[in-house]
Scaffold this motif. Sequence first.
Motif, PDB file in Angstrom:
ATOM      1  N   ASN A  86     -54.895-114.053 -73.630  1.00 29.68           N
ATOM      2  CA  ASN A  86     -54.002-113.375 -73.018  1.00 29.68           C
ATOM      3  C   ASN A  86     -54.693-112.549 -71.931  1.00 29.68           C
ATOM      4  OD1 ASN A  86     -54.853-110.740 -73.854  1.00 29.68           O
ATOM      5  ND2 ASN A  86     -54.002-111.106 -76.053  1.00 29.68           N
ATOM      6  N   PRO A  87     -53.930-111.958 -71.031  1.00 30.09           N
ATOM      7  CA  PRO A  87     -54.251-111.317 -69.871  1.00 30.09           C
ATOM      8  C   PRO A  87     -55.816-110.549 -70.001  1.00 30.09           C
ATOM      9  CG  PRO A  87     -52.303-111.693 -69.251  1.00 30.09           C
ATOM     10  CD  PRO A  87     -52.399-111.870 -70.441  1.00 30.09           C
ATOM     11  N   THR A  88     -55.405-109.655 -71.194  1.00 30.82           N
ATOM     12  CA  THR A  88     -56.236-108.335 -71.510  1.00 30.82           C
ATOM     13  C   THR A  88     -57.490-109.126 -72.108  1.00 30.82           C
ATOM     14  OG1 THR A  88     -54.456-106.919 -72.008  1.00 30.82           O
ATOM     15  CG2 THR A  88     -56.464-106.611 -73.191  1.00 30.82           C
ATOM     16  N   GLU A  89     -57.290-110.151 -72.857  1.00 27.17           N
ATOM     17  CA  GLU A  89     -58.700-110.719 -73.440  1.00 27.17           C
ATOM     18  C   GLU A  89     -59.557-111.263 -72.443  1.00 27.17           C
ATOM     19  OE1 GLU A  89     -56.569-112.332 -77.665  1.00 27.17           O
ATOM     20  OE2 GLU A  89     -56.843-113.524 -75.963  1.00 27.17           O
ATOM     21  N   ARG A  95     -62.996-109.452 -72.075  1.00 33.95           N
ATOM     22  CA  ARG A  95     -64.148-110.159 -72.985  1.00 33.95           C
ATOM     23  C   ARG A  95     -64.342-111.808 -72.152  1.00 33.95           C
ATOM     24  NH1 ARG A  95     -65.562-108.493 -77.543  1.00 33.95           N
ATOM     25  NH2 ARG A  95     -66.157-110.406 -78.464  1.00 33.95           N
ATOM     26  N   PRO A  96     -64.619-111.884 -71.040  1.00 32.44           N
ATOM     27  CA  PRO A  96     -64.736-113.060 -70.255  1.00 32.44           C
ATOM     28  C   PRO A  96     -65.689-113.899 -71.020  1.00 32.44           C
ATOM     29  CG  PRO A  96     -65.596-111.408 -68.993  1.00 32.44           C
ATOM     30  CD  PRO A  96     -64.945-110.574 -70.053  1.00 32.44           C
ATOM     31  N   ALA A  97     -65.359-115.221 -71.173  1.00 34.24           N
ATOM     32  CA  ALA A  97     -66.181-116.053 -71.979  1.00 34.24           C
ATOM     33  C   ALA A  97     -67.540-116.519 -71.227  1.00 34.24           C
ATOM     34  CB  ALA A  97     -65.393-117.443 -72.383  1.00 34.24           C
ATOM     35  N   ASN A  98     -67.637-116.327 -70.084  1.00 38.25           N
ATOM     36  CA  ASN A  98     -68.669-116.744 -69.329  1.00 38.25           C
ATOM     37  C   ASN A  98     -68.769-116.093 -67.872  1.00 38.25           C
ATOM     38  OD1 ASN A  98     -67.068-118.593 -67.630  1.00 38.25           O
ATOM     39  ND2 ASN A  98     -67.372-120.113 -69.244  1.00 38.25           N
ATOM     40  N   THR A  99     -69.756-116.226 -67.217  1.00 38.94           N
ATOM     41  CA  THR A  99     -69.976-115.957 -65.835  1.00 38.94           C
ATOM     42  C   THR A  99     -69.198-116.278 -65.017  1.00 38.94           C
ATOM     43  OG1 THR A  99     -71.795-117.362 -65.362  1.00 38.94           O
ATOM     44  CG2 THR A  99     -72.376-115.078 -66.180  1.00 38.94           C
ATOM     45  N   PHE A 100     -68.655-117.392 -64.955  1.00 41.14           N
ATOM     46  CA  PHE A 100     -67.464-118.072 -64.057  1.00 41.14           C
ATOM     47  C   PHE A 100     -66.274-117.192 -64.156  1.00 41.14           C
ATOM     48  CE2 PHE A 100     -63.862-120.445 -63.298  1.00 41.14           C
ATOM     49  CZ  PHE A 100     -63.778-120.792 -61.959  1.00 41.14           C
ATOM     50  N   VAL A 101     -65.708-117.094 -65.507  1.00 44.14           N
ATOM     51  CA  VAL A 101     -64.572-116.370 -65.725  1.00 44.14           C
ATOM     52  C   VAL A 101     -64.629-114.801 -65.346  1.00 44.14           C
ATOM     53  CG1 VAL A 101     -62.970-115.406 -67.453  1.00 44.14           C
ATOM     54  CG2 VAL A 101     -63.885-117.817 -67.697  1.00 44.14           C
ATOM     55  N   ALA A 102     -66.030-114.237 -65.595  1.00 43.37           N
ATOM     56  CA  ALA A 102     -66.108-112.939 -65.235  1.00 43.37           C
ATOM     57  C   ALA A 102     -66.221-112.649 -63.634  1.00 43.37           C
ATOM     58  CB  ALA A 102     -67.552-112.400 -65.971  1.00 43.37           C
ATOM     59  N   GLY A 103     -66.681-113.715 -62.927  1.00 40.43           N
ATOM     60  CA  GLY A 103     -66.754-113.602 -61.504  1.00 40.43           C
ATOM     61  C   GLY A 103     -65.212-113.830 -61.096  1.00 40.43           C
ATOM     62  N   PHE A 104     -64.440-114.487 -61.575  1.00 39.41           N
ATOM     63  CA  PHE A 104     -63.043-114.982 -61.289  1.00 39.41           C
ATOM     64  C   PHE A 104     -62.142-114.052 -61.366  1.00 39.41           C
ATOM     65  CE2 PHE A 104     -59.405-117.887 -60.638  1.00 39.41           C
ATOM     66  CZ  PHE A 104     -59.658-118.473 -59.435  1.00 39.41           C
ATOM     67  N   ARG A 136     -71.086-115.960 -72.726  1.00 41.43           N
ATOM     68  CA  ARG A 136     -71.132-114.584 -73.252  1.00 41.43           C
ATOM     69  C   ARG A 136     -72.141-114.344 -74.213  1.00 41.43           C
ATOM     70  NH1 ARG A 136     -67.697-110.492 -72.265  1.00 41.43           N
ATOM     71  NH2 ARG A 136     -67.545-108.816 -73.802  1.00 41.43           N
ATOM     72  N   ILE A 137     -72.901-113.437 -74.436  1.00 41.68           N
ATOM     73  CA  ILE A 137     -73.531-112.851 -75.493  1.00 41.68           C
ATOM     74  C   ILE A 137     -72.817-111.786 -76.236  1.00 41.68           C
ATOM     75  CG2 ILE A 137     -75.849-111.868 -76.343  1.00 41.68           C
ATOM     76  CD1 ILE A 137     -76.981-113.048 -73.472  1.00 41.68           C
ATOM     77  N   GLU A 138     -72.520-112.201 -77.533  1.00 41.76           N
ATOM     78  CA  GLU A 138     -72.039-111.186 -78.232  1.00 41.76           C
ATOM     79  C   GLU A 138     -72.909-110.126 -78.914  1.00 41.76           C
ATOM     80  OE1 GLU A 138     -68.924-110.514 -78.100  1.00 41.76           O
ATOM     81  OE2 GLU A 138     -68.104-112.531 -77.575  1.00 41.76           O
ATOM     82  N   ALA A 139     -72.603-108.919 -79.246  1.00 41.27           N
ATOM     83  CA  ALA A 139     -73.520-107.762 -79.852  1.00 41.27           C
ATOM     84  C   ALA A 139     -74.036-108.293 -81.048  1.00 41.27           C
ATOM     85  CB  ALA A 139     -72.945-106.722 -79.808  1.00 41.27           C
TER      86      ALA A 139
END
Length: 353
Positions: free
Chosen positions: A217-220, A224-233, A346-349
Amino acid sequence: MAQIELRNVGKRWGDFVGVHDFNLTIPDKEFLVLLGPSGCGKTTTMRMIAGLEDASNGDILIDGTVVNGMEPKDRDVAMVFQSYALYPNMNVYENIRFPLKVRGIDPKLHDEKVRRASAMVELDDFLHRKPAELSGGQRQRVALARAIVREPNVFLMDEPLSNLDAKLRVSTRAQIKNLSHELAVTTIYVTHDQIEAMTLADRVVVMEKGVVQQVGNPTEIYDRPANTFVAGFIGNPAMNLIEGQVRAGVFTAPGVEISGLSAPDGAATLGYRAEDASVVEFGGHINAPIYSLELLGDATMVTVRIGQTLVNVRADKSFRAEIGDAVSISVPAGICHMFDGQTGARIEAQDAS
């Protein structure tokens, strides 16, 4: 009622892979957005569902029935395209009515169905006009009404707002959101605009180079972007991404030092959202000269350069400085997202050691 399933669906043209092993179940009445840059495979995926493209492999099911071999007209889907595809010689009424004539619907029902569809998109005062007499936003509403009048099991919308100006995009987006709630029909919506995706979708599928990067969903997707591509998009502005090193929980890059991170030692990419960070007088985690300033009305966007990377922070609208002035930015560990320096994942804690 329409549930859609994509099972290992792919599309190839020779050696070029347009869509790679797409797997997804779209529940009845869900509003799903396929999001990604141009050429990522989102429109091809939609066209395979519609039957306008043949899948190279895998199965497409609508309500449990494999539709791979079915003609588009037999799949009970309605499409709204980027180009309005209206008949210029017909007025609005006849454009909306056309699918009913083609499908052999009882003519006695036409007027009621056309007027119901036109009322939903506020076109009652324009039914006598030809497409050439309408604005872009009005033409797109005619295209929407023409899809609505069919009462299909599935709506497919391919970049329907791309030809509209910024103001019309906002108002038409709100109309589509309201329509999706009122009609409660399974909808698949293709866009490259992440704001459209975030505001319209029940779930978002982020794609790149034919591969699904993340579903949520949009909030997830945002939090919590799965990788740098999603984070940067995703995000406006997109997440800031800084390449550096982690040693004993401390991330370093030129002009950057952030401690207290849960990430393994080695190359890493650190991400943070501009609105989560803040400008401080001294003692910040990022220290660099100001590269640019943008007054946004409710805030000031401050951009600095770290090596060859530009990163920003959302400051108060009263913030005053000049380009070249030194600035200190607080980026607490708690707001940071960590990604693997090699894979971008993504690196989870809890993965830290």
